[in-house]
Enzyme design. Structure first.
Site, PDB file in Angstrom:
ATOM      1  N   HIS A  80      46.139  54.525  35.695  1.00 24.55           N
ATOM      2  CA  HIS A  80      44.858  55.185  35.972  1.00 24.55           C
ATOM      3  C   HIS A  80      45.178  56.594  36.468  1.00 24.55           C
ATOM      4  O   HIS A  80      45.677  56.767  37.579  1.00 24.55           O
ATOM      5  CB  HIS A  80      44.079  54.391  37.012  1.00 24.55           C
ATOM      6  CG  HIS A  80      43.758  53.001  36.569  1.00 24.55           C
ATOM      7  ND1 HIS A  80      43.721  51.927  37.432  1.00 24.55           N
ATOM      8  CD2 HIS A  80      43.482  52.502  35.332  1.00 24.55           C
ATOM      9  CE1 HIS A  80      43.421  50.833  36.758  1.00 24.55           C
ATOM     10  NE2 HIS A  80      43.268  51.165  35.480  1.00 24.55           N
ATOM     11  N   GLU A 138      44.712  58.251  39.979  1.00 20.80           N
ATOM     12  CA  GLU A 138      45.435  57.667  41.114  1.00 20.80           C
ATOM     13  C   GLU A 138      46.757  58.421  41.278  1.00 20.80           C
ATOM     14  O   GLU A 138      47.848  57.895  41.074  1.00 20.80           O
ATOM     15  CB  GLU A 138      45.620  56.169  40.881  1.00 20.80           C
ATOM     16  CG  GLU A 138      44.276  55.447  40.826  1.00 20.80           C
ATOM     17  CD  GLU A 138      44.343  54.025  40.293  1.00 20.80           C
ATOM     18  OE1 GLU A 138      45.454  53.478  40.153  1.00 20.80           O
ATOM     19  OE2 GLU A 138      43.269  53.456  40.008  1.00 20.80           O
ATOM     20  N   HIS A 173      49.649  51.941  41.882  1.00 15.49           N
ATOM     21  CA  HIS A 173      48.250  52.344  41.733  1.00 15.49           C
ATOM     22  C   HIS A 173      47.706  52.925  43.032  1.00 15.49           C
ATOM     23  O   HIS A 173      48.388  53.001  44.050  1.00 15.49           O
ATOM     24  CB  HIS A 173      47.396  51.123  41.360  1.00 15.49           C
ATOM     25  CG  HIS A 173      47.541  50.673  39.946  1.00 15.49           C
ATOM     26  ND1 HIS A 173      46.616  50.957  38.970  1.00 15.49           N
ATOM     27  CD2 HIS A 173      48.509  49.939  39.346  1.00 15.49           C
ATOM     28  CE1 HIS A 173      47.008  50.425  37.826  1.00 15.49           C
ATOM     29  NE2 HIS A 173      48.161  49.799  38.036  1.00 15.49           N
ATOM     30  N   GLU A 189      49.063  48.909  45.632  1.00 11.17           N
ATOM     31  CA  GLU A 189      47.884  49.753  45.802  1.00 11.17           C
ATOM     32  C   GLU A 189      48.038  50.600  47.062  1.00 11.17           C
ATOM     33  O   GLU A 189      48.414  50.103  48.120  1.00 11.17           O
ATOM     34  CB  GLU A 189      46.620  48.894  45.921  1.00 11.17           C
ATOM     35  CG  GLU A 189      46.305  48.057  44.694  1.00 11.17           C
ATOM     36  CD  GLU A 189      45.659  48.838  43.572  1.00 11.17           C
ATOM     37  OE1 GLU A 189      45.429  50.058  43.743  1.00 11.17           O
ATOM     38  OE2 GLU A 189      45.375  48.240  42.518  1.00 11.17           O
TER      39      GLU A 189
END
Length: 378
Positions: free
Chosen positions: A169, A172, A262, A338
């Site tokens: 993504h 990010e 991410h 994350e």
């Protein structure tokens, strides 16, 4: 001096509704091309030295992740190297959801972004610098739909295959800052963790999975609006050549370990999501996952294990997502790391929030955790 707002540069993204006065700037966030995702912003504000600026980004309840705006603070920079947090507030009831940024710039121009950007120019500099380091093999393993290179860096020659991928993504950007920290450690000849990893494992690293979305200023998709992290069950050259080329190489050099890096818009902490819901899960796989998480929790004060995603029910994992698809396909230890767009609540920083420097430090710690878990991988 006239006030101007621009985003016509690598990674830029904004649309101007009104910008005649510094104290009344109204903007919106365009959607990713051919997609409904809208969240990433990055723009330059000029002609504002000493002016009390009030910048409103409106319509954000219709953004991709409206839960990401409360308690969020934008980042600002004069030199595009030092990114600090700005006075930012969110009102979900105003103009369909309004993020208000207030600042009085010390210079004529200021850059404002969702998170510290990581441009394709910086990516190319990173690949050139690391790729020319001793013991590194740099390859182009495919092309994107916009014709950009898919870069793979290989370091070490040990028997255990460790894969690290980031920035599926593109918005990010903390994921590629993480990569910069990890790669700098791996190529430091004096670092004992790097020396041990290079001797015991072969590390294959894709610093940026989505070059097209990165350059276009997308939050989540590639050049044709495809979310790459929903393509791992059956990628195609027409929709997702980025995943296609990486998965083809993984089929050749089968992973024992994958870390997919991410950022999360809403959760204000660092955490790992695993593969618990895949059909073929075994106790041994579960134990390896728990071991890595426990090691990283011990090594990094910026990591934690309380906040995170809900664990899917047995057999209910989404097998189009990289972490689940790769664990199912290869039986490997596969994880999603994350990091926050906001700040890490476990150790908040009033000036910088979660930042490039902290992302890089976490990258170094994740390598140390990989070294400790290595004996369990084969």
């Amino acid at each position: 001096m006239a006030v101007t707002v621009s985003a016509a540069f690598d990674g830029g993204n904004i649309a101007v509704t009104r910008a005649e006065r510094a104290d009344d700037i109204v903007l919106t966030i365009p959607r990713d091309h051919m997609s409904e995702f809208a969240q990433w912003f990055y723009f330059r504000l000029s002609g504002v030295r000493g002016e009390a600026c009030v910048i409103r980004l409106v319509g954000l309840e219709a953004s991709a992740y409206p839960g990401g705006w409360p308690d969020y603070r934008a980042v600002v920079s004069y030199d595009r190297n030092d990114w600090r947090r700005a006075d930012t507030a969110y009102d979900k009831a105003a103009d369909g959801g309004t993020l208000t940024i207030r600042l009085t710039p010390e210079h004529d121009s200021v850059w404002i972004a969702y998170f510290a950007p990581y441009s394709m120019e910086r990516h190319n500099d990173l690949v050139a610098r690391i790729g020319s380091a001793r013991g590194v093999r740099a390859e182009v393993i495919g092309k994107t739909l916009d014709g950009q290179d898919m870069d793979l860096l290989t370091i070490g020659d040990g028997p255990v295959n460790l894969w690290f991928i980031a920035r599926q993504h593109p918005g990010e950007t903390m994921a590629e800052w993480w990569m910069e920290g990890a790669l700098e450690r791996l190529t430091d000849p004096a670092d004992p963790v790097a020396r041990a990893l290079r001797a015991k494992a072969t590390l294959r690293i894709v610093p940026n999975m989505n070059p097209d979305g990165s350059r276009r200023g997308h939050l989540r998709t590639n050049a044709v609006g495809v979310n790459l992290n929903r393509e791992w069950a059956s990628p195609s050259l027409e929709r997702s050549p980025e995943v296609y080329s990486v998965l083809a190489r993984m089929d050749r050099d089968k992973p024992d370990f994958v870390l997919d890096v991410h950022g999360d818009e809403a959760i204000p902490n660092n955490f790992i999501a695993g593969f618990e819901g895949i059909p073929s899960i075994t106790d041994a796989m579960t134990h390896r996952l728990a071991a890595y998480i426990a090691i990283l929790d011990r090594l990094s004060p910026d990591f934690q294990t309380v906040d995170g995603y809900e664990t899917p029910a047995p057999g209910k994992a989404n097998l189009t997502v990289a972490t689940n698809a790769l664990a199912e396909r290869f039986g490997c230890l596969s994880m999603t790391l994350e990091m926050p767009f906001k700040d890490a609540n476990v150790a908040p920083d009033a000036d910088y929030g979660w930042s490039p420097a902290r992302s890089k430090a976490l990258g170094r710690d994740c390598l140390a955790a990989a070294l400790e878990v290595l004996p369990q991988l084969r």
